[in-house]
Scaffold this active site. Structure first.
Site, mmCIF file in Angstrom:
data_model
loop_
_atom_site.group_PDB
_atom_site.id
_atom_site.type_symbol
_atom_site.label_atom_id
_atom_site.label_comp_id
_atom_site.label_asym_id
_atom_site.label_seq_id
_atom_site.Cartn_x
_atom_site.Cartn_y
_atom_site.Cartn_z
ATOM 1 N N HIS A 71 -9.503 -3.904 9.980
ATOM 2 C CA HIS A 71 -9.466 -3.677 8.538
ATOM 3 C C HIS A 71 -9.945 -4.911 7.762
ATOM 4 O O HIS A 71 -10.321 -4.792 6.594
ATOM 5 C CB HIS A 71 -8.041 -3.356 8.079
ATOM 6 C CG HIS A 71 -7.713 -1.888 8.020
ATOM 7 N ND1 HIS A 71 -8.552 -0.954 7.457
ATOM 8 C CD2 HIS A 71 -6.610 -1.196 8.431
ATOM 9 C CE1 HIS A 71 -7.969 0.253 7.530
ATOM 10 N NE2 HIS A 71 -6.805 0.129 8.121
ATOM 11 N N GLY A 89 3.245 2.361 10.889
ATOM 12 C CA GLY A 89 2.964 1.566 12.082
ATOM 13 C C GLY A 89 2.751 0.102 11.770
ATOM 14 O O GLY A 89 3.373 -0.771 12.379
ATOM 15 N N ALA A 90 1.887 -0.177 10.802
ATOM 16 C CA ALA A 90 1.547 -1.560 10.500
ATOM 17 C C ALA A 90 0.740 -1.600 9.215
ATOM 18 O O ALA A 90 0.376 -0.552 8.678
ATOM 19 C CB ALA A 90 0.737 -2.175 11.631
ATOM 20 N N MET A 91 0.462 -2.810 8.744
ATOM 21 C CA MET A 91 -0.233 -2.952 7.461
ATOM 22 C C MET A 91 -1.171 -4.152 7.501
ATOM 23 O O MET A 91 -0.782 -5.237 7.914
ATOM 24 C CB MET A 91 0.816 -3.103 6.344
ATOM 25 C CG MET A 91 0.232 -3.280 4.965
ATOM 26 S SD MET A 91 -0.706 -1.806 4.445
ATOM 27 C CE MET A 91 -1.958 -2.592 3.434
ATOM 28 N N HIS A 99 -6.714 -2.130 15.191
ATOM 29 C CA HIS A 99 -6.941 -1.388 13.948
ATOM 30 C C HIS A 99 -6.683 -2.281 12.736
ATOM 31 O O HIS A 99 -7.536 -2.398 11.844
ATOM 32 C CB HIS A 99 -6.025 -0.161 13.925
ATOM 33 C CG HIS A 99 -6.143 0.671 12.700
ATOM 34 N ND1 HIS A 99 -6.912 1.813 12.644
ATOM 35 C CD2 HIS A 99 -5.611 0.537 11.463
ATOM 36 C CE1 HIS A 99 -6.841 2.334 11.434
ATOM 37 N NE2 HIS A 99 -6.043 1.580 10.687
ATOM 38 N N GLU A 100 -5.539 -2.925 12.695
ATOM 39 C CA GLU A 100 -5.219 -3.744 11.517
ATOM 40 C C GLU A 100 -6.176 -4.926 11.422
ATOM 41 O O GLU A 100 -6.619 -5.296 10.333
ATOM 42 C CB GLU A 100 -3.764 -4.223 11.550
ATOM 43 C CG GLU A 100 -2.714 -3.126 11.718
ATOM 44 C CD GLU A 100 -2.857 -1.949 10.761
ATOM 45 O OE1 GLU A 100 -3.400 -2.124 9.666
ATOM 46 O OE2 GLU A 100 -2.434 -0.830 11.133
ATOM 47 N N GLU A 104 0.854 -1.185 0.000
ATOM 48 C CA GLU A 104 0.000 0.000 0.000
ATOM 49 C C GLU A 104 0.897 1.244 0.000
ATOM 50 O O GLU A 104 1.835 1.299 0.787
ATOM 51 C CB GLU A 104 -0.917 0.036 1.219
ATOM 52 C CG GLU A 104 -1.928 1.160 1.110
ATOM 53 C CD GLU A 104 -2.941 1.179 2.259
ATOM 54 O OE1 GLU A 104 -2.883 0.307 3.143
ATOM 55 O OE2 GLU A 104 -3.777 2.084 2.257
ATOM 56 N N ASN A 143 -2.532 -6.326 5.417
ATOM 57 C CA ASN A 143 -2.602 -7.355 4.368
ATOM 58 C C ASN A 143 -3.496 -8.523 4.790
ATOM 59 O O ASN A 143 -3.417 -8.997 5.915
ATOM 60 C CB ASN A 143 -1.208 -7.903 4.084
ATOM 61 C CG ASN A 143 -0.179 -6.813 4.034
ATOM 62 O OD1 ASN A 143 -0.251 -5.927 3.202
ATOM 63 N ND2 ASN A 143 0.767 -6.844 4.974
ATOM 64 N N GLU A 169 -9.848 4.077 6.311
ATOM 65 C CA GLU A 169 -9.017 4.518 7.436
ATOM 66 C C GLU A 169 -9.809 5.243 8.523
ATOM 67 O O GLU A 169 -9.684 4.931 9.696
ATOM 68 C CB GLU A 169 -7.844 5.372 6.933
ATOM 69 C CG GLU A 169 -6.848 4.603 6.058
ATOM 70 C CD GLU A 169 -6.297 3.337 6.697
ATOM 71 O OE1 GLU A 169 -6.467 3.146 7.918
ATOM 72 O OE2 GLU A 169 -5.693 2.521 5.972
#
Ligand code: B3K
Ligand code: ZN
Length: 881
Positions: free
Chosen positions: A308, A268-270, A304-305, A128, A272, A327
């Protein structure tokens, strides 16, 4: 490096792609410098798409080594390939075909940390927003959803662990010390959610059984030996999974959920699909190495991740203009999660502080943009506080307007309608309109208009008639590219507080819609008249920060003193206190700027003492109430002609006044809050530590000696207390031997732990005073510092530029010079990080003239540099515009 092309992307230019990629089969032959990637894309012409359309795929620094369609190698005349693009002018007329390509990439040389790169010897990806095109040519846009199958081949010694999205398929050994693993992801996804990890990693495993009884394998992969430090993150993950089922009825959908902690990571993080990648800072924690703030961040980001998976992955964005769709909504969800796990009011106060500290200056400066922007040059620069935090506030307002139950019905409808799709903000709003029967068209301006609305309020009370009238006026200030603004729908939660501290029940109201304690503004001016109000109440407005606005209310200080002590709404008590303290600090800074010593009303110090001693209030609340606004907060409220030295001195003077007035109370609290029980990261224990450490700061200021803090540092049994004490010694008594000893001891103890040493860098980078520039420049030579690692850069340079107002804004301009040197050095490796750093100068026009001129020089020096990346060029151009 690919430098800026100046191209601007516009929302109104959105067109669906001519082609779709139904299936994406990838094979990776991993090797540190020569990784080969084979991609087999099953491509279809979109229904109704023209047969004449060429197929144009995105690339970025790619080298194509072979290409075929339906098994036939393409003749050189049938395509053209550059590092940035692959064009096939005449794809097969049949409309469905398989395009197979091989690309060669060098993960070890990838210092941008986008695409496939190596971090500590571990292969990992970040796609991303547009990183997938650095792996293979693709329709690298979020509205192209594809079903992925991935095969990874690597050396067993180098990479015993091979991970990708989805569920595990076949795996096995190969000749020459190599092995393979296959992964299938049944859920169609956009390319930005692709991920791959391969390396020698330790694993913390667990399981989770979903509400419908499906067993999910959970794994957190970290550096060997650090598995235990992932225990808290694992617990946070399981709590997140349960919470999303209970709160939104959303269950996890794959057989596995993996998280990998990586030490070189741009953000921070992703999220996937099925394979979240994290900056290790937001996974690893124990009492020795992490502060309470770290634990709270880990909990929030893990959530949060994970959240998603539905808001972002199952329903993704049609294009990057819609970024807030995933987001803002997901931040709202993680805020609600943290509020349920911890203290709701304490979380809300922290959120509002963050919003004001990061989003307000963005919205009030040259980088202002709507929650849903209409144009961008570089999408990476739009992962902003506006898209995230204001985007979350907008969702919160929808819930305030519709009420909890209808809001939930709207969420259900949104998910039911758009599951498996790439959606827009309009789709999102339509779900709430349909679920509620309300028209949200005026409300939608929150997505489309930039700028923080101003709301001003005056009140009159007619005792004879028992009427209270609020004259309310809204205005939205002009922002770049938007000089004229439309009137907004602003929901303002409120209470009229009687002398006993309870809300008074008024008889009727005219002049605006008032529902469930919320005044709805729709027009420029409202005269809201309440009848049946015998005595003048204290007016408590924007409770819970129901709207992200700047509120100016003409109300006597006595009313704020009263509300700070008695409002039944705790958030508003904090807010009233914050108003009093901020107003005092603004006045104090002005006095100092006028060359005089600021003085403060003794009532303020008394009020703060009373709140400190009030043990009906939870310690975490008291800690927040007693923490004065930071220098940047004060500067933001002053708005123009800022002299950071005056702000600093005004703040110190108030702090000292409070400390001296309440020394006895604070000393007692410091003693009674001492806790010798075993460490626990829970919110209540953290709150006590927070309050005790605020006391330590006041007491140290009052005593004028480092003794108490130096002792606290030596006796600390956890990182929260150790880091807090070190900061006090180093910031207040930086010249003393105690400070030097404490810093040296910390360094010696944590020398081999870069994440912990980041705290040591941060503390020194934030130390106020004349030496800051020299300190930071010396630390840039420290063996643990590296311009290539985003965490190191943010800890040292980022902290200096955002948390050291006196050092960074030194009047001789040396802070800016150091900063620009660092930005340009980082720029060569990693434009995303340099661009983000450079935003620290966005409020330069608010400075007093001497500093303003120096800051401008600094910006112009960056602007004059040749071959800037699109990322940095975009930020600098807008900042100077
Ligand atoms: N979606 C990612 C952010 C990607 C940033 C790309 N420059 C993390 C998150 O918001 O959850
Ligand atoms: Zn996110």
């Amino acid at each position: 490096m690919r430098s800026d092309t100046g191209q601007i992307f516009r929302l109104e230019d959105y067109r669906p792609s001519d082609y779709l990629i139904k299936y994406t089969d990838l094979v990776f032959w991993l090797s540190p410098n020569h990784t080969r990637v084979r991609a087999e894309l099953t491509i279809e012409r979109r229904e109704g798409g023209s047969k004449e359309s060429p197929l144009v795929l995105d690339g970025d620094e790619l080298v194509l080594t072979s290409i075929s369609i339906d098994g036939q190698t393409l003749d050189a005349s049938a395509y053209s390939a550059s590092p940035e693009q692959l064009i096939i002018p005449k794809p097969p007329a049949a409309g469905r075909f398989v395009l197979a390509m091989e690309t060669a990439i060098n993960p070890s040389a990838n210092s941008k940390l986008m695409g496939l790169y190596r971090s500590n010897g571990v292969y990992c990806t970040q796609c991303e927003a547009e990183g997938f095109r650095r792996i293979t040519y693709f329709l690298d846009r979020p509205d192209v959803l594809s079903i992925y199958k991935v095969r990874i081949e690597a050396s067993v010694g180098e990479a015993p662990v091979l991970l990708s999205n989805g569920n595990a398929g076949d795996s096995g050994t190969l000749p020459d010390g190599r092995h393979f693993a296959e992964w299938d992801d049944p859920f169609p996804k956009p390319s930005y959610l692709f991920a791959l990890v391969a390396g020698d990693l330790g694993r913390l495993g667990d399981t989770f059984t979903t509400a419908s009884g499906k067993k999910v394998d959970l794994g957190i992969y970290v550096e060997h030996g650090k598995e235990k430090r992932a225990t808290y993150a694992m617990d946070a993950l399981k709590r997140s999974m349960r919470w999303d089922e209970e709160t939104f009825g959303l269950e996890y959908d794959l057989d596995v959920f993996n998280i990998v902690a990586v030490s070189d990571f741009n953000m921070g993080a992703m999220e996937n699909k099925g394979l979240n990648l994290f900056n290790d800072k937001y996974v690893l924690a124990d009492e020795e190495t992490a502060t309470d703030a770290d634990f709270a961040n880990i909990e929030a980001i893990i959530a949060h991740e994970y959240f998603h998976n539905w808001t972002g992955n199952r329903i993704t964005c049609r294009d990057w203009f819609q970024l807030c769709l995933k987001e803002g909504l997901t931040v709202f969800r993680d805020h609600e999660f943290s509020a349920d796990q911890r203290s709701r009011v304490v979380r809300r106060i922290s959120e509002v502080r963050t919003l004001r500290a990061h989003q307000f200056p963005e919205d009030q400066g040259p980088l202002a943009h709507p929650v849903r922007p209409r144009r961008y040059r570089e999408i990476n620069n739009f992962y902003t506080a506006t898209v995230y935090e204001k985007g979350s506030e907008v969702v919160r307002m929808i819930r305030t307007i519709l009420g909890h139950d209808v809001f939930r019905a709207g969420m259900d409808l949104y998910i039911q309608r758009h599951d498996g799709e790439a959606a827009t903000v309009e789709d999102f709003l339509r779900a709430f309109e349909d679920a509620s029967g309300r028209d949200l068209s005026q409300f939608a301006l929150w997505y489309h208009q930039a700028g923080t609305p101003n709301v001003s309020v005056t009140s009159t009370h007619d005792a004879a008639r028992g009427e209270l009238t609020l004259e309310i006026e809204q205005s939205v200030p002009p922002t770049p590219l938007e000089s004229r603004k439309r009137l907004m729908h602003i929901p303002i939660a409120f209470g009229l507080v009687g002398t006993d501290g309870n809300d008074i029940a008024y008889k009727s109201v005219e002049g605006a819609t008032v529902e469930d304690g919320v005044i709805h503004l729709h027009k420029r001016r409202h005269a809201v008249r309440f009848s049946g109000v015998a005595e003048r109440p204290a007016i408590s407005l924007n409770r819970g920060f129901s709207a992200p606005i700047t509120l100016v209310m003409e109300q006597q200080p006595e009313a704020y003193y009263f509300l700070a002590r008695h409002d039944s709404d705790l958030f508003s008590r904090w807010q009233s206190l914050n108003t009093l303290v901020t107003n005092a600090l603004i006045a104090g800074s002005r006095t100092r700027r006028g060359g005089k010593i600021p003085t403060y009303a003794s009532e303020l110090a008394d009020l703060i003492g009373a709140i400190a001693a009030d043990d009906t209030l939870e310690p975490a609340f008291r800690a927040l109430a007693l923490t004065l606004p930071g220098e940047a907060d004060i500067a933001r409220e002053i708005g123009t002609n800022i002299d950071p030295d005056c702000v600093f001195e005004a703040r110190e003077a108030l702090l000292l006044e409070i400390a001296r007035t309440n020394r006895g109370t604070f000393a007692l609290l410091y003693e009674t809050l001492a806790d010798d029980r075993a460490f626990s990261p829970d919110a209540e224990s953290a709150g006590k530590r927070a309050l005790r450490n605020v006391m330590l700061d006041y007491l140290s200021a009052a005593s004028g000696t480092p003794d108490l803090a130096a002792t606290a540092f030596k006796n600390a049994t956890n990182m929260t207390d150790r880091a807090a004490a070190l900061a006090i010694v180093a910031h207040r008594f930086g010249d003393t031997q105690d400070a030097k000893d404490a810093l040296a001891e910390f360094e010696a103890r944590f020398r081999d732990d870069p994440l912990v040493l980041d705290k040591w860098l941060q503390i020194q980078a934030a130390a106020p005073g004349g030496n800051a520039v020299e300190t930071v420049s010396a630390l840039m030579q420290h063996p643990s510092f590296s311009l290539g690692n985003p965490n190191r850069v943010r800890s040292l340079i980022g902290t200096f530029a955002t948390a050291n107002q006196t050092g960074f804004h030194r009047a001789d301009g040396s802070g800016y010079r150091l900063f620009v040197d660092a930005v340009l050095a980082v720029e060569k490796r990693n434009p995303q990080v340099s661009a983000r750093l450079a935003t620290a100068l966005r409020s330069w026009r608010a400075l007093e003239p001497v500093r303003q001129a120096k800051a401008r020089e600094a910006l112009i020096r960056i602007a004059a540099t040749e071959n800037l990346s699109a990322d940095l060029r975009d930020i600098i151009d807008r900042t100077l515009a």
